[in-house]
Scaffold this active site. Structure first.
Site, PDB file in Angstrom:
ATOM      1  N   ARG A   5       0.965  -1.189  -0.123  1.00  0.00           N
ATOM      2  CA  ARG A   5      -0.016  -0.134  -0.074  1.00  0.00           C
ATOM      3  C   ARG A   5       1.018   1.163   0.001  1.00  0.00           C
ATOM      4  O   ARG A   5       0.564   2.318  -0.416  1.00  0.00           O
ATOM      5  CB  ARG A   5      -0.934   0.070   1.261  1.00  0.00           C
ATOM      6  N   TYR A  14     -15.262  15.996 -16.510  1.00  0.00           N
ATOM      7  CA  TYR A  14     -15.740  14.811 -16.545  1.00  0.00           C
ATOM      8  C   TYR A  14     -16.770  14.606 -15.436  1.00  0.00           C
ATOM      9  O   TYR A  14     -16.631  15.063 -14.394  1.00  0.00           O
ATOM     10  CB  TYR A  14     -14.157  13.841 -15.951  1.00  0.00           C
ATOM     11  N   ASP A  61      -6.400  18.363 -15.137  1.00  0.00           N
ATOM     12  CA  ASP A  61      -6.495  16.992 -15.596  1.00  0.00           C
ATOM     13  C   ASP A  61      -6.285  16.922 -17.006  1.00  0.00           C
ATOM     14  O   ASP A  61      -6.864  17.722 -17.830  1.00  0.00           O
ATOM     15  CB  ASP A  61      -8.062  16.751 -15.285  1.00  0.00           C
ATOM     16  N   LYS A 106      -7.070   5.767 -19.351  1.00  0.00           N
ATOM     17  CA  LYS A 106      -7.461   6.161 -20.895  1.00  0.00           C
ATOM     18  C   LYS A 106      -6.328   6.126 -21.731  1.00  0.00           C
ATOM     19  O   LYS A 106      -5.575   5.083 -21.780  1.00  0.00           O
ATOM     20  CB  LYS A 106      -7.984   7.693 -20.615  1.00  0.00           C
TER      21      LYS A 106
END
Ligand SMILES: *Cc1c(COP(=O)(O)O)cnc(C)c1O
Length: 383
Positions: A51, A103, A175, A200
């Protein structure tokens, strides 16, 4: 970090001075599929617990940082996990100016989580710098935008927004999912933080989910790293490897997607059922000139408007090669209906103003043969 290599070399090899070299020097970076790492002394080792840190993820993070020319990149399990962690930088009472054409999932996060937690979110048309400046308040801590936007492909001036952010003492967060660092490097234009949905273009094969926060300041990098480790949405080793493999061909894919997108944009413009095409690569696009100044390309995303809802439905259900599906940025071309798929969370008045209506279609152009894509869209438009 200075990097002697060109962009394509960085895509393939990552950072020349990797922080971690695997002993076997395998050409494909190994997947360290482990939860934890043994210690040989008292205290923290180079790697402790996945983690927190993992060699495969670290190699990917160094690669993404090198592509965006940031000091550090932190890899998350999704774009939304990355954005959630960044928004934890803000406290109740803080004010964040956000682009209004974001988005849909980002809008949902802001509206359902951040506002509940006391962060003031104000949606502004960031393509108009006067509106951005007018929205600034003493408690403004960040300006958050996407450019080009999803799905309207509106372009905001990153340098001008960076200047307002700097005057204000706020962070500029961009972004950069739609263009990828291959075509646009917001940190070099003055942004402080770059966000990616690595699901993406970065990974590029429609086969995994991931997200990134890239920063150009070491202290901020450490804050985001600590937030990531604390909130726990870090990217798993196997997915890190998949994204890394995808990035090796980023430059080639972006070039081909752009070439195809330009071909389709020009051809769709001539189709009698198409009433508008939104692609910054077209000279008549309102963001064309600005794009030429701040990006090295226009990317593989475009939207278009058809003459009726019936035509829109006919296209979505009639395509055979292109898939009617959410997401974008992969090798396969996808067509999306923003109204019901990605933007139902955006307030209706904003949607109407932006033009996200029942006749708008969004196309993520893949790397297939452009003429095959055109033939497929043409047959679907004609029905
Ligand atoms: C998809 C997307 C996101 C969210 O990323 P996930 O990886 O799906 O969580 C954020 N911003 C943009 C521009 C996107 O396209």
């Amino acid at each position: 970090m200075s990097n002697p290599y060109g962009f394509e070399t960085r895509c393939v090899h990552g950072r020349p001075d990797r922080a971690f070299e695997d002993g076997a020097r395998s050409v494909s970076f190994p997947i360290y599929q482990t939860a934890t790492f043994g210690h040989t002394f008292i205290g923290h080792g180079q790697f402790n617990y996945t983690r927190q840190d993992n060699p495969t993820r670290l190699h990917l993070e160094e690669t993404v940082a090198a592509l965006e020319q940031g000091v550090d990149a932190i890899a998350f399990a999704s774009g939304m996990a990355a954005i959630s962690a960044v928004m934890e930088l803000f406290s109740p009472g803080d004010h964040v100016i956000c682009g209004e054409d974001l988005y849909g999932g980002t809008t949902r996060l802001f509206n359902n989580v951040n506002i509940k937690n006391g962060v003031g979110i104000e949606y502004v048309d960031t393509t108009d710098i006067a509106k951005v400046r007018a929205a600034v308040r003493p408690e403004t801590k960040a300006i958050y935008l996407e450019t080009p936007t999803n799905p309207m492909m509106n372009v905001s001036d990153i340098r001008a927004c960076a200047a307002v952010a700097k005057e204000t003492g706020a962070l500029l967060i961009v972004d950069n999912t739609f263009l990828s660092p291959y075509f646009q490097k917001p940190l070099l234009l003055g942004a402080d933080v770059v966000i990616h949905s690595g699901s993406k273009f970065l990974s590029g094969h429609n086969d995994t989910i991931s997200g990134f926060v890239v920063v150009k300041d070491q202290a901020l990098a450490e804050r985001v790293r600590l937030l990531g480790k604390t909130t726990g949405g870090m990217l798993a080793p196997f997915d890190s490897w998949l994204v890394m493999r995808g990035i090796k061909t980023l430059a080639l894919r972006m070039e081909k997607a752009q070439q195809n997108a330009l071909r389709l944009a020009k051809a769709l413009r001539e189709n009698p059922h198409v009433t508008a095409v939104y692609y910054p690569g077209l000279p008549e696009h309102p963001g064309h000139e600005l794009s030429l100044r701040q990006t090295s390309g226009f990317g593989g995303m475009l939207s278009f408007r058809v003459d009726s809802r019936e035509t829109a439905e006919r296209v979505l259900l009639g395509v055979k090669l292109v898939t009617f599906a959410e997401t974008l940025g992969g090798t396969e071309s996808l067509i999306t209906y923003p109204l019901t798929q990605t933007h139902e969370m955006v307030a209706e008045d904003i949607r109407e103003r932006l033009g996200i209506t029942d006749t708008l279609l969004r196309l993520s152009v893949g790397i297939e043969d452009a003429e095959d894509l055109l033939a497929d869209l043409t047959q679907a438009l004609e029905g």
